[in-house]
Scaffold this motif. Structure first.
Motif, PDB file in Angstrom:
ATOM      1  N   LEU A  81       0.743  -1.188   0.051  1.00 34.55           N
ATOM      2  CA  LEU A  81       0.006  -0.124  -0.100  1.00 34.55           C
ATOM      3  C   LEU A  81       1.038   1.302   0.103  1.00 34.55           C
ATOM      4  N   GLU A  82       1.956   1.162   0.805  1.00 35.08           N
ATOM      5  CA  GLU A  82       2.569   2.402   0.945  1.00 35.08           C
ATOM      6  C   GLU A  82       3.480   2.637  -0.543  1.00 35.08           C
ATOM      7  N   ALA A  83       3.748   1.567  -1.220  1.00 33.09           N
ATOM      8  CA  ALA A  83       4.619   1.870  -2.476  1.00 33.09           C
ATOM      9  C   ALA A  83       3.586   2.532  -3.363  1.00 33.09           C
ATOM     10  N   LYS A  84       2.396   2.261  -3.194  1.00 33.92           N
ATOM     11  CA  LYS A  84       1.300   2.700  -4.238  1.00 33.92           C
ATOM     12  C   LYS A  84       0.682   4.268  -3.663  1.00 33.92           C
ATOM     13  N   GLY A  85       1.408   4.489  -2.566  1.00 35.02           N
ATOM     14  CA  GLY A  85       0.784   5.933  -1.954  1.00 35.02           C
ATOM     15  C   GLY A  85      -0.621   5.808  -1.481  1.00 35.02           C
ATOM     16  N   VAL A  86      -1.036   4.541  -0.797  1.00 39.86           N
ATOM     17  CA  VAL A  86      -2.274   4.286  -0.457  1.00 39.86           C
ATOM     18  C   VAL A  86      -2.156   4.095   1.343  1.00 39.86           C
ATOM     19  N   ALA A  87      -2.856   4.938   1.946  1.00 40.78           N
ATOM     20  CA  ALA A  87      -2.979   4.809   3.223  1.00 40.78           C
ATOM     21  C   ALA A  87      -4.010   3.613   3.705  1.00 40.78           C
ATOM     22  N   LEU A  88      -3.889   3.200   4.869  1.00 40.64           N
ATOM     23  CA  LEU A  88      -4.830   1.905   5.447  1.00 40.64           C
ATOM     24  C   LEU A  88      -5.560   2.598   6.546  1.00 40.64           C
ATOM     25  N   ARG A  89      -6.665   2.390   6.535  1.00 39.25           N
ATOM     26  CA  ARG A  89      -7.796   2.820   8.055  1.00 39.25           C
ATOM     27  C   ARG A  89      -8.250   1.616   8.439  1.00 39.25           C
ATOM     28  N   ILE A  90      -8.247   1.197   9.692  1.00 37.32           N
ATOM     29  CA  ILE A  90      -8.976   0.497  10.371  1.00 37.32           C
ATOM     30  C   ILE A  90      -9.994   1.063  11.180  1.00 37.32           C
ATOM     31  N   LEU A  91     -11.177   0.913  11.059  1.00 32.71           N
ATOM     32  CA  LEU A  91     -12.368   1.467  11.669  1.00 32.71           C
ATOM     33  C   LEU A  91     -12.329   1.254  13.459  1.00 32.71           C
ATOM     34  N   ASP A  92     -12.352  -0.121  13.724  1.00 29.42           N
ATOM     35  CA  ASP A  92     -12.407  -0.411  15.032  1.00 29.42           C
ATOM     36  C   ASP A  92     -10.801  -0.930  15.432  1.00 29.42           C
ATOM     37  N   PHE A  93     -10.159  -0.303  16.025  1.00 30.05           N
ATOM     38  CA  PHE A  93      -8.851  -0.643  16.470  1.00 30.05           C
ATOM     39  C   PHE A  93      -8.635  -0.350  17.876  1.00 30.05           C
ATOM     40  N   GLY A  94      -9.263  -1.233  18.544  1.00 31.16           N
ATOM     41  CA  GLY A  94      -9.414  -1.301  20.124  1.00 31.16           C
ATOM     42  C   GLY A  94     -10.115  -0.175  20.700  1.00 31.16           C
ATOM     43  N   GLY A  95     -11.511   0.293  19.892  1.00 30.37           N
ATOM     44  CA  GLY A  95     -12.115   1.203  20.466  1.00 30.37           C
ATOM     45  C   GLY A  95     -11.704   2.554  19.840  1.00 30.37           C
ATOM     46  N   THR A  96     -10.704   2.680  18.717  1.00 30.56           N
ATOM     47  CA  THR A  96     -10.406   3.975  18.235  1.00 30.56           C
ATOM     48  C   THR A  96     -10.251   3.556  16.736  1.00 30.56           C
ATOM     49  N   GLU A  97     -10.095   4.561  15.964  1.00 25.09           N
ATOM     50  CA  GLU A  97      -9.631   4.474  14.656  1.00 25.09           C
ATOM     51  C   GLU A  97      -8.307   4.311  14.245  1.00 25.09           C
ATOM     52  N   MET A  98      -7.716   3.743  13.207  1.00 24.44           N
ATOM     53  CA  MET A  98      -6.356   3.862  12.935  1.00 24.44           C
ATOM     54  C   MET A  98      -5.864   4.225  11.713  1.00 24.44           C
ATOM     55  N   ASP A  99      -5.183   5.179  11.399  1.00 23.46           N
ATOM     56  CA  ASP A  99      -4.852   5.550  10.013  1.00 23.46           C
ATOM     57  C   ASP A  99      -3.097   5.427   9.677  1.00 23.46           C
ATOM     58  N   THR A 100      -2.717   4.851   8.728  1.00 22.47           N
ATOM     59  CA  THR A 100      -1.196   4.695   8.670  1.00 22.47           C
ATOM     60  C   THR A 100      -0.658   5.652   7.928  1.00 22.47           C
ATOM     61  N   LYS A 101      -1.174   6.926   7.686  1.00 26.59           N
ATOM     62  CA  LYS A 101      -0.739   7.884   7.254  1.00 26.59           C
ATOM     63  C   LYS A 101       0.202   8.553   8.228  1.00 26.59           C
ATOM     64  N   SER A 102       0.475   8.464   9.279  1.00 18.89           N
ATOM     65  CA  SER A 102       1.342   9.050  10.232  1.00 18.89           C
ATOM     66  C   SER A 102       2.395   7.813  10.766  1.00 18.89           C
ATOM     67  N   PRO A 103       3.733   8.425  11.251  1.00 18.89           N
ATOM     68  CA  PRO A 103       4.560   7.212  11.602  1.00 18.89           C
ATOM     69  C   PRO A 103       3.882   6.651  12.843  1.00 18.89           C
ATOM     70  N   THR A 104       3.322   7.433  13.578  1.00 16.11           N
ATOM     71  CA  THR A 104       2.688   6.864  14.922  1.00 16.11           C
ATOM     72  C   THR A 104       1.911   5.772  14.676  1.00 16.11           C
ATOM     73  N   GLY A 105       1.013   6.068  13.579  1.00  7.38           N
ATOM     74  CA  GLY A 105      -0.078   5.149  13.230  1.00  7.38           C
ATOM     75  C   GLY A 105       0.444   3.613  12.661  1.00  7.38           C
ATOM     76  N   LYS A 106       1.604   3.919  11.800  1.00  5.77           N
ATOM     77  CA  LYS A 106       2.199   2.651  11.346  1.00  5.77           C
ATOM     78  C   LYS A 106       2.886   1.908  12.500  1.00  5.77           C
ATOM     79  N   LEU A 107       3.475   2.637  13.257  1.00  2.57           N
ATOM     80  CA  LEU A 107       4.112   1.907  14.587  1.00  2.57           C
ATOM     81  C   LEU A 107       3.182   1.139  15.326  1.00  2.57           C
ATOM     82  N   MET A 108       1.946   1.686  15.867  1.00  9.06           N
ATOM     83  CA  MET A 108       1.019   1.019  16.515  1.00  9.06           C
ATOM     84  C   MET A 108       0.479  -0.063  15.823  1.00  9.06           C
ATOM     85  N   LEU A 109       0.242   0.013  14.495  1.00  8.48           N
ATOM     86  CA  LEU A 109      -0.286  -1.005  13.747  1.00  8.48           C
ATOM     87  C   LEU A 109       0.571  -2.261  13.734  1.00  8.48           C
TER      88      LEU A 109
END
Length: 187
Positions: A81-109
């Motif tokens: 996904l990253e090679a294509k410039g595509v973000a990943l969103r997970i709607l239910d990630f332990g009660g919160t939403e996750m987006d891999t656009k940020s470095p923190t999001g990638k780390l947590m995922l």
């Protein structure tokens, strides 16, 4: 563009698939890819979704377990996904939403993916230990054969002209079981 992906493991989980579709529609996914197949099986619609997404898109799933089989599988998907410039969103990630656009999001995922795999492996170890204990105590009977119970459905689908591989896919069982049971049934 938001591109949604929904998956359940079996055809019996219609309500689960519908719930995922509802959630993905609620966050305005413009395109949805859905399938009912085990995560260890060939996920054709998932591959199509990965081919479909473009730079600036977001692939949206309801939960992490709908996406990846293991940490290495998750990391491979993220790399693609990253090679294509595509973000990943997970709607239910332990009660919160996750987006891999940020470095923190990638780390947590990545961390949660590793923890989920670890938890799954521990569960399998405990399950094997429980089965061994039950066998020693004479309480273990094994699982009931599932394919044989589906023979009436196999007959009907075969009479409709479906091939054994198509029947196996539709009923979520092995091709070998379909071939064997239909052969036994014919004799």
């Amino acid at each position: 563009m938001k591109v949604g992906y929904a998956r359940t493991s079996t055809f019996d989980q219609i309500a689960g698939l519908e719930a995922q579709i509802t959630l993905l529609s609620a966050v305005n996914c413009e395109r949805l890819f859905t399938e009912q197949v085990s995560s260890v099986g060939e996920r054709e619609q998932f591959q199509i979704a990965l081919d479909f997404v473009r730079d600036g898109d977001a692939l949206v799933v309801t939960r992490l377990d709908r996406l990846a089989r293991s940490t290495s599988d998750l990391l491979g998907i993220l790399d693609r996904l990253e090679a294509k410039g595509v973000a990943l969103r997970i709607l239910d990630f332990g009660g919160t939403e996750m987006d891999t656009k940020s470095p923190t999001g990638k780390l947590m995922l990545t961390m949660f993916g590793a923890l989920a795999q670890f938890e799954r492996e521990l569960m399998l170890v405990r399950q094997r230990e429980g089965i061994e204990r039950a066998k020693r105590e004479g309480k273990y009977k094994g699982r009931a054969p599932t394919a044989r119970r589906r023979l009436p459905e196999m007959r009907l689908l075969s009479e409709e002209g479906l091939t054994p591989p198509e029947i196996a896919n539709r009923l979520n069982c092995s091709r070998a079981s379909v071939y064997r049971l239909l052969k036994e049934d014919a004799s």
